[in-house]
Enzyme design. Structure first.
Site, PDB file in Angstrom:
ATOM      1  N   GLY A  47      28.816   4.751  17.938  1.00 24.84           N
ATOM      2  CA  GLY A  47      27.996   3.983  17.008  1.00 24.84           C
ATOM      3  C   GLY A  47      27.950   2.490  17.222  1.00 24.84           C
ATOM      4  O   GLY A  47      27.640   1.973  18.305  1.00 24.84           O
ATOM      5  N   ARG A  76      28.646  10.600   9.838  1.00 22.75           N
ATOM      6  CA  ARG A  76      29.820  11.302   9.320  1.00 22.75           C
ATOM      7  C   ARG A  76      30.407  12.243  10.380  1.00 22.75           C
ATOM      8  O   ARG A  76      31.612  12.502  10.386  1.00 22.75           O
ATOM      9  CB  ARG A  76      29.454  12.111   8.071  1.00 22.75           C
ATOM     10  CG  ARG A  76      29.323  11.288   6.803  1.00 22.75           C
ATOM     11  CD  ARG A  76      29.206  12.197   5.596  1.00 22.75           C
ATOM     12  NE  ARG A  76      29.283  11.457   4.335  1.00 22.75           N
ATOM     13  CZ  ARG A  76      29.562  12.022   3.169  1.00 22.75           C
ATOM     14  NH1 ARG A  76      29.786  13.316   3.092  1.00 22.75           N
ATOM     15  NH2 ARG A  76      29.613  11.294   2.076  1.00 22.75           N
ATOM     16  N   LYS A  78      30.672  12.694  14.373  1.00 21.99           N
ATOM     17  CA  LYS A  78      30.439  12.160  15.714  1.00 21.99           C
ATOM     18  C   LYS A  78      31.611  12.429  16.651  1.00 21.99           C
ATOM     19  O   LYS A  78      31.426  12.751  17.816  1.00 21.99           O
ATOM     20  CB  LYS A  78      30.133  10.661  15.658  1.00 21.99           C
ATOM     21  CG  LYS A  78      31.116   9.811  14.886  1.00 21.99           C
ATOM     22  CD  LYS A  78      30.558   8.408  14.654  1.00 21.99           C
ATOM     23  CE  LYS A  78      31.444   7.601  13.700  1.00 21.99           C
ATOM     24  NZ  LYS A  78      30.818   6.320  13.342  1.00 21.99           N
ATOM     25  N   ILE A 138      37.097   9.867   7.832  1.00 19.94           N
ATOM     26  CA  ILE A 138      37.551  11.215   8.161  1.00 19.94           C
ATOM     27  C   ILE A 138      37.835  11.337   9.657  1.00 19.94           C
ATOM     28  O   ILE A 138      38.935  11.683  10.076  1.00 19.94           O
ATOM     29  CB  ILE A 138      36.517  12.281   7.739  1.00 19.94           C
ATOM     30  CG1 ILE A 138      36.262  12.204   6.227  1.00 19.94           C
ATOM     31  CG2 ILE A 138      36.983  13.680   8.138  1.00 19.94           C
ATOM     32  CD1 ILE A 138      37.489  12.419   5.379  1.00 19.94           C
ATOM     33  N   ARG A 227      64.978 -12.777   6.111  1.00 25.05           N
ATOM     34  CA  ARG A 227      66.234 -13.026   6.825  1.00 25.05           C
ATOM     35  C   ARG A 227      67.285 -12.023   6.382  1.00 25.05           C
ATOM     36  O   ARG A 227      68.100 -11.566   7.181  1.00 25.05           O
ATOM     37  CB  ARG A 227      66.727 -14.447   6.559  1.00 25.05           C
ATOM     38  CG  ARG A 227      65.973 -15.520   7.327  1.00 25.05           C
ATOM     39  CD  ARG A 227      66.758 -16.821   7.333  1.00 25.05           C
ATOM     40  NE  ARG A 227      67.008 -17.310   5.985  1.00 25.05           N
ATOM     41  CZ  ARG A 227      68.066 -18.040   5.635  1.00 25.05           C
ATOM     42  NH1 ARG A 227      68.974 -18.352   6.528  1.00 25.05           N
ATOM     43  NH2 ARG A 227      68.203 -18.456   4.391  1.00 25.05           N
ATOM     44  N   LYS A 289      65.655 -18.001 -13.428  1.00 23.65           N
ATOM     45  CA  LYS A 289      66.841 -17.928 -12.576  1.00 23.65           C
ATOM     46  C   LYS A 289      67.324 -16.485 -12.578  1.00 23.65           C
ATOM     47  O   LYS A 289      67.546 -15.909 -13.633  1.00 23.65           O
ATOM     48  CB  LYS A 289      67.919 -18.863 -13.131  1.00 23.65           C
ATOM     49  CG  LYS A 289      69.035 -19.201 -12.159  1.00 23.65           C
ATOM     50  CD  LYS A 289      68.571 -20.154 -11.062  1.00 23.65           C
ATOM     51  CE  LYS A 289      69.737 -20.676 -10.239  1.00 23.65           C
ATOM     52  NZ  LYS A 289      70.569 -21.623 -11.014  1.00 23.65           N
ATOM     53  N   HIS A 290      67.461 -15.904 -11.389  1.00 28.04           N
ATOM     54  CA  HIS A 290      67.906 -14.512 -11.261  1.00 28.04           C
ATOM     55  C   HIS A 290      67.045 -13.572 -12.110  1.00 28.04           C
ATOM     56  O   HIS A 290      67.557 -12.705 -12.824  1.00 28.04           O
ATOM     57  CB  HIS A 290      69.375 -14.373 -11.620  1.00 28.04           C
ATOM     58  CG  HIS A 290      70.282 -15.167 -10.738  1.00 28.04           C
ATOM     59  ND1 HIS A 290      70.406 -14.935  -9.390  1.00 28.04           N
ATOM     60  CD2 HIS A 290      71.088 -16.228 -10.994  1.00 28.04           C
ATOM     61  CE1 HIS A 290      71.254 -15.798  -8.857  1.00 28.04           C
ATOM     62  NE2 HIS A 290      71.673 -16.600  -9.807  1.00 28.04           N
ATOM     63  N   GLU A 342      63.609 -24.265  -6.249  1.00 27.19           N
ATOM     64  CA  GLU A 342      63.346 -23.427  -5.083  1.00 27.19           C
ATOM     65  C   GLU A 342      61.854 -23.223  -4.841  1.00 27.19           C
ATOM     66  O   GLU A 342      61.373 -23.339  -3.711  1.00 27.19           O
ATOM     67  CB  GLU A 342      64.015 -22.052  -5.254  1.00 27.19           C
ATOM     68  CG  GLU A 342      65.528 -22.053  -5.180  1.00 27.19           C
ATOM     69  CD  GLU A 342      66.048 -22.001  -3.757  1.00 27.19           C
ATOM     70  OE1 GLU A 342      65.236 -22.127  -2.814  1.00 27.19           O
ATOM     71  OE2 GLU A 342      67.270 -21.844  -3.600  1.00 27.19           O
ATOM     72  N   ASN A 432      69.991  -6.217 -22.949  1.00 26.83           N
ATOM     73  CA  ASN A 432      69.505  -6.549 -24.282  1.00 26.83           C
ATOM     74  C   ASN A 432      69.061  -8.007 -24.330  1.00 26.83           C
ATOM     75  O   ASN A 432      69.752  -8.881 -23.810  1.00 26.83           O
ATOM     76  CB  ASN A 432      70.599  -6.309 -25.323  1.00 26.83           C
ATOM     77  CG  ASN A 432      70.843  -4.849 -25.582  1.00 26.83           C
ATOM     78  OD1 ASN A 432      69.921  -4.079 -25.751  1.00 26.83           O
ATOM     79  ND2 ASN A 432      72.133  -4.462 -25.635  1.00 26.83           N
ATOM     80  N   ASP A 492      74.835  -6.804 -37.727  1.00 31.85           N
ATOM     81  CA  ASP A 492      75.663  -7.869 -37.150  1.00 31.85           C
ATOM     82  C   ASP A 492      74.876  -8.776 -36.211  1.00 31.85           C
ATOM     83  O   ASP A 492      75.094  -9.991 -36.154  1.00 31.85           O
ATOM     84  CB  ASP A 492      76.898  -7.305 -36.442  1.00 31.85           C
ATOM     85  CG  ASP A 492      76.565  -6.267 -35.380  1.00 31.85           C
ATOM     86  OD1 ASP A 492      75.365  -5.957 -35.179  1.00 31.85           O
ATOM     87  OD2 ASP A 492      77.506  -5.751 -34.744  1.00 31.85           O
ATOM     88  N   HIS A 538      64.863  -3.275 -17.916  1.00 32.55           N
ATOM     89  CA  HIS A 538      66.138  -2.985 -17.250  1.00 32.55           C
ATOM     90  C   HIS A 538      66.121  -3.416 -15.795  1.00 32.55           C
ATOM     91  O   HIS A 538      65.070  -3.741 -15.259  1.00 32.55           O
ATOM     92  CB  HIS A 538      66.453  -1.492 -17.352  1.00 32.55           C
ATOM     93  CG  HIS A 538      66.791  -1.059 -18.747  1.00 32.55           C
ATOM     94  ND1 HIS A 538      66.597   0.224 -19.213  1.00 32.55           N
ATOM     95  CD2 HIS A 538      67.295  -1.750 -19.813  1.00 32.55           C
ATOM     96  CE1 HIS A 538      66.986   0.306 -20.482  1.00 32.55           C
ATOM     97  NE2 HIS A 538      67.408  -0.880 -20.863  1.00 32.55           N
TER      98      HIS A 538
END
Length: 538
Positions: A47, A76, A78, A138, A227, A289-290, A342, A432, A492, A538
């Site tokens: 083609g 489609r 060939k 395909i 790295r 941070k983290h 950073e 939490n 609490d 989490h």
């Protein structure tokens, strides 16, 4: 039943005499074809690829000459023909295969150059369903897989980036390609078709609204080798899935050294949090941070928001990631570079801001062109031993929630705005999670503790430390609001917040002891809102 191998050893070197080229991405095609032709390789093509090669005066045979059959059905059909696939799959040192090839006039093909219809690009363009389906290749994947399976005799090239290495190897080996290179090309080819099929199956699941299909595949292309990973003894790489959600994967890095594994993880967390704040409504800054925020704030300007965010925990902010919801300007840049940072990530940066950041040559500056949409659907994936945990992205936003006041005292309008702000932030704090906020800025954050009351106490302790650092007589938790990512299982945690000086609480509710927590809030004159939505992270 498994097919048994005849154990015919693969030759070390395979002479490259005939090549089949059929590519959608024509980057580097003409130069590659010229070089192949110049070293005596016969070219066969299909083609548009054949037309492009012929237009440059390069000799090329149309694939229909091999098959004796024209391209049909809009291209489609060939290459789906025994004359092509027999040429790719024939084991040339197997007498039966060699006899079959000779009987049917099948000429071997030694090198196949194929890249696939741009399914991912068309999918992401917003094209309609039929157009996306039409761009499912395909014949290409069939040729790629056939060639890769028979890498003992056929070399398969799926990436224009490999053209030079392949040509160099052919020249270095006097017109042949070595077995080790053919194996590596085959491995890459199978990975490419796997990622391609993953994109297709993922799109179908999304289009048909199948939340959890029976089979789930994920694929990506290597963007960079790190790295190391989280720690120096771990290897790591960054793969792109093709999702166009603004963030680290789509960003342009304007300056600074290479991003590390931890940089990418933290920067993604930071920018997702910045995306919670509508830039038309407010300027917002998140310092991470983290993967946890150590300061977040809104302000009339980015510089004001940054100052408020930094005040929350100036010690932890050192060496952090700063994410902005607006174009980085010179005023904000001047403030951010005053401490070691950073990464800065923003939708864009003014030339003046870029010049200021440039003075810190190791500071990475990323621009994304937009913000992630906090309520857009998507997937989150986590690996576990022997499997993958897949869930929909947490796209609940506080503005869309039904906020229910459950205490006798109604919150003030200022408290409501601060509570909504705090709940936005709590969504992005590891569970939490407890977030104290005042005047649209975090003033204490407790993250990742096994007990919610511990998170509350840590957040209050952080606020005391920040107050001492700023020379304040009392911590900013006095008169603040507090957000919890999940319900308080006991009173609490709430009482700890009251002790810290909070006057209002926002939490999901849903505990068996909600009545006890509400009673404690009423006893201390605290206003409390239930959201009905939890934000575990989490």
């Amino acid at each position: 039943m498994a097919v048994v191998s005849k154990k015919i050893p693969a030759p070390d070197l395979v002479p490259i005499r005939r090549a089949l080229l059929s590519v959608s991405d024509k980057t580097g095609l003409i130069e590659f074809a010229k070089c192949l032709a110049n070293i005596g390789v016969e070219l066969v093509s299909t083609g548009g690829t054949a037309k492009s090669i012929a237009a440059e005066g390069i000799a090329v045979r149309d694939v229909s000459e091999l098959t004796g059959f024209p391209e049909i059905m809009d291209g489609r059909v060939k290459t789906l023909h025994p004359s092509v696939h027999g040429a790719l799959l024939g084991v040339r040192d197997d007498p039966e295969h060699a006899a079959a090839m000779a009987e049917h006039g099948i000429e071997p093909i030694d090198l196949v150059v194929v890249n696939l219809y741009p399914f991912e690009e068309v999918r992401d363009s917003g094209a309609h369903y039929a157009s996306i389906v039409e761009n499912i290749d395909i014949g290409g994947p069939a040729m790629v897989r056939a060639s890769a399976k028979n890498h003992a005799y056929v070399a398969i090239v799926t990436d224009p980036a490999d053209y030079k290495d392949v040509l160099d190897a052919i020249v270095a080996n006097n017109g042949s390609l070595p077995y080790e290179m053919r194996k590596k090309l085959a491995a890459k080819a199978f990975a490419r078709t796997a990622a391609y099929d993953a994109a297709i199956s993922g799109w179908f699941a999304e289009a048909l609204e199948i939340e959890m299909p029976d089979w789930r595949a994920f694929g990506g292309r290597l963007e960079s080798v790190m790295r190391y990973g989280e720690n120096p003894h771990q290897s790591a790489g960054f793969y792109l899935t093709g999702d166009k959600r603004p963030g680290v994967a789509t960003a342009t890095q304007l300056q600074g050294k290479q991003l590390s594994y931890n940089n990418i993880n933290d920067t993604d967390a930071a920018f997702e949090l910045a995306g919670e704040f509508d830039p038309v409504r407010t300027a917002a800054v998140a310092i991470i941070k983290h993967a946890n925020p150590c300061g977040v704030a809104e302000g009339a300007s980015l510089a004001e928001a940054y100052a408020k965010a930094l005040a929350c925990d100036p010690v932890s902010a050192f060496g952090g990631i700063v994410a902005l919801n607006r174009i980085l300007d010179a005023e904000a840049a001047e403030e951010i570079v005053k401490i070691f940072t950073e990464v800065i990530i923003a939708p864009a940066a003014t030339p003046e801001a870029q010049a200021i950041v440039a003075a810190k040559k190791n500071l990475r500056l990323l621009v994304t062109g937009g913000l992630p949409d906090p309520d857009r659907a998507g997937l989150a994936v986590k690996s576990v031993a022997g499997g993958l945990l897949v869930q929909s992205r947490d796209n609940a936003v506080v503005d869309a929630l039904d906020l229910n006041v459950v205490t006798k005292r109604q919150p003030t309008q200022r408290e409501i705005e601060d509570m909504k702000f705090a709940f936005r932030v709590a969504k992005h704090v590891k569970s939490n999670a407890i977030v104290y906020a005042r005047d649209l800025a975090t003033v204490g954050i407790g993250a990742g503790q096994m007990s919610r009351v511990d998170s509350s106490r840590i957040a209050a302790r952080k606020a005391l430390d920040a107050a001492e650092a700023a020379g304040l007589a009392e911590p900013l938790t006095k008169g603040s609001v507090v957000a919890s990512d999940a319900f308080f299982p006991f009173a609490d945690g709430l009482l700890s917040a009251v002790e810290a000086g909070a006057t209002a609480v926002i939490q999901p509710g849903g505990s068996m002891r909600d009545d006890d927590v509400i009673a404690a809030a009423d006893e201390h004159g605290i206003a409390m809102i239930f959201t009905g939505v939890r934000h575990f992270r989490h």
